[in-house]
Design an enzyme around this catalytic site. Structure first.
Site, mmCIF file in Angstrom:
data_model
loop_
_atom_site.group_PDB
_atom_site.id
_atom_site.type_symbol
_atom_site.label_atom_id
_atom_site.label_comp_id
_atom_site.label_asym_id
_atom_site.label_seq_id
_atom_site.Cartn_x
_atom_site.Cartn_y
_atom_site.Cartn_z
ATOM 1 N N LYS A 179 39.126 -6.199 -9.134
ATOM 2 C CA LYS A 179 38.076 -4.975 -9.075
ATOM 3 C C LYS A 179 38.123 -3.894 -10.379
ATOM 4 O O LYS A 179 38.443 -2.899 -9.885
ATOM 5 C CB LYS A 179 37.848 -4.252 -7.579
ATOM 6 C CG LYS A 179 36.500 -4.396 -7.031
ATOM 7 C CD LYS A 179 36.604 -4.149 -5.624
ATOM 8 C CE LYS A 179 35.429 -3.368 -5.296
ATOM 9 N NZ LYS A 179 33.925 -4.102 -5.559
ATOM 10 N N ARG B 279 44.242 -6.240 -1.948
ATOM 11 C CA ARG B 279 43.359 -6.316 -3.414
ATOM 12 C C ARG B 279 43.516 -5.437 -4.475
ATOM 13 O O ARG B 279 43.682 -5.724 -5.539
ATOM 14 C CB ARG B 279 41.957 -6.785 -3.122
ATOM 15 C CG ARG B 279 41.253 -7.051 -4.077
ATOM 16 C CD ARG B 279 39.770 -7.769 -3.561
ATOM 17 N NE ARG B 279 38.680 -6.432 -3.351
ATOM 18 C CZ ARG B 279 37.712 -6.637 -2.576
ATOM 19 N NH1 ARG B 279 37.292 -7.695 -2.546
ATOM 20 N NH2 ARG B 279 37.091 -5.558 -2.125
ATOM 21 N N GLU C 236 29.142 -15.726 -9.062
ATOM 22 C CA GLU C 236 28.551 -14.596 -8.059
ATOM 23 C C GLU C 236 27.507 -13.844 -8.661
ATOM 24 O O GLU C 236 27.195 -13.963 -9.782
ATOM 25 C CB GLU C 236 29.935 -13.860 -7.593
ATOM 26 C CG GLU C 236 30.649 -13.193 -8.777
ATOM 27 C CD GLU C 236 31.749 -12.337 -8.060
ATOM 28 O OE1 GLU C 236 31.731 -11.727 -7.159
ATOM 29 O OE2 GLU C 236 32.793 -12.057 -8.688
#
Ligand code: PLP
Ligand code: COI
Length: 341
Positions: free
Chosen positions: A184, A82, A220
């Site tokens: 992220k 990720r 989210e």
């Protein structure tokens, strides 16, 4: 090895300086070998890419002490992958995935004395991150970067532990339709600071963000994905290209199906169908699985039948199985547990 004298069971989710961190520098198109260092301070140019244009991304993971006293991490290969996606989207150099996993092990091993004991309810949070360190004043990527990993012992992310949360539907968006919600990037969290401060000020634990294009679908929170349980025990999670692909959520979907025999579904979830679910939870490395008791949509309360005092029964089973795997009480799927020492 003697553990530090820390009141493990009363730790919150905060920063405590530990002995060592890992640092590697990228210069002239290559990463150096990297090393463990004791100094927690960073010195860099006032014009560094991270300071001017927020060129930074990070990861979040944990080290656990298992029932039989080993120290392990959970699926670190997925954090490495990720981070590669985040770096590519932000025009940053990729830190090689195998070296990422190796560096995580090194830094955890060097801070073994801070890994909370089994059964304490605490864990060692691991924060890998990267930032542009050389000067940039025209809007472009930096030429030099630093990759670092620090660790800090943590307790529960939400103060009440496993007490169900009250969250509100946010009027702010977390991500743009074709933006950076799926990686992220530090910038995603900077933009969530105003909404979270105002949510706390108004008595809510967290924000529920909606899809930025139509504002009709659940995305989210600022730091966790959603799981919903239907009245017939199906596990449903929102599908969207602008949410962070949570490693906890992806793991829980496998746990639900293969360990608990539940039906699972990743699909678009509309705000106006929330009233039909039996349970709701937030999941992530920091959040683990935190139950949600109530969602407030501009004054309209959506109360889940699981209530405001305990975790719902299916959420609890998911929580027990996931934490059982992480703490070595339940056999893990192959490759999920990475032993450090
Ligand atoms: N969503 C956001 C926005 C997050 O910051 C996090 C935390 O990493 C998650 C979801 C959960 O992801 P993971 O389970 O990989 O920690
Ligand atoms: C994590 O769960 O590791 C995160 O990065 C979320 C953050 C809000 C603490």
């Amino acid at each position: 090895m003697e553990k530090k004298n820390i009141d493990w069971s009363n730790l919150g989710f905060g920063y405590i300086n530990t002995d060592m961190r890992f640092v590697s520098n990228y210069k002239n198109g290559a990463w150096d070998e990297g090393a463990l260092v004791a100094d927690p301070m960073i010195q860099m140019s006032e014009c560094a890419g991270v300071l001017q244009y927020a060129q930074t991304c990070f990861e979040g993971m944990k080290a656990y002490t298992t029932e039989d006293g080993r120290i392990v991490t959970f699926r670190p290969d997925l954090n490495a992958a990720r981070m590669e996606d985040s770096c590519k989207r932000l025009e940053m150099p990729v830190y090689p995935q195998d070296k990422f996993v190796e560096a995580v092990s090194k830094v955890v091993k060097a801070n073994q004395a801070y890994v909370p004991p089994y059964g304490s309810g605490a864990t060692l949070y691991i924060r890998p991150y990267m930032f542009g360190s050389s000067p940039v004043i025209g809007v472009k990527p930096a030429e030099e970067y630093q990759f670092r990993i620090f660790t800090t012992p943590v307790g529960p992310y939400f103060k009440g532990g496993v007490k169900p949360l009250t969250i509100r539907v946010s009027d702010f968006d977390r991500a743009a339709p074709n933006g950076t919600g799926h990686i992220k990037a530090g910038l995603n969290y900077a933009m969530s600071l105003h909404p979270i401060v105002s949510a706390h000020h108004e008595g809510y634990d967290e924000n529920m963000y909606l899809d930025p294009k139509t504002r009709t679908k659940v995305e989210e929170t600022g730091g966790a994905n959603f799981l919903f349980i239907t009245k017939d025990n199906k596990v449903v999670t929102p599908k969207s290209s602008s949410i962070l692909p949570s490693i906890t959520r992806r793991s829980l979907m496998i746990v639900a199906k293969d360990y608990l025999g539940l039906e699972v579904e990743e699909r678009e979830v509309y705000l106006d169908e929330l009233k039909d679910f039996a349970e709701c939870g937030l999941c992530g490395t920091a959040a683990v699985i935190s139950p949600v008791g109530k969602v407030v949509d501009h004054g309209k309360e959506i109360c889940f039948p699981s209530g405001m005092s305990d975790m719902g029964p299916v959420t609890k089973k998911l929580y027990d199985t996931l934490t059982g795997i992480q703490m070595g009480r339940i056999e893990a799927p192959k490759g999920w547990i990475h032993e450090i020492c």
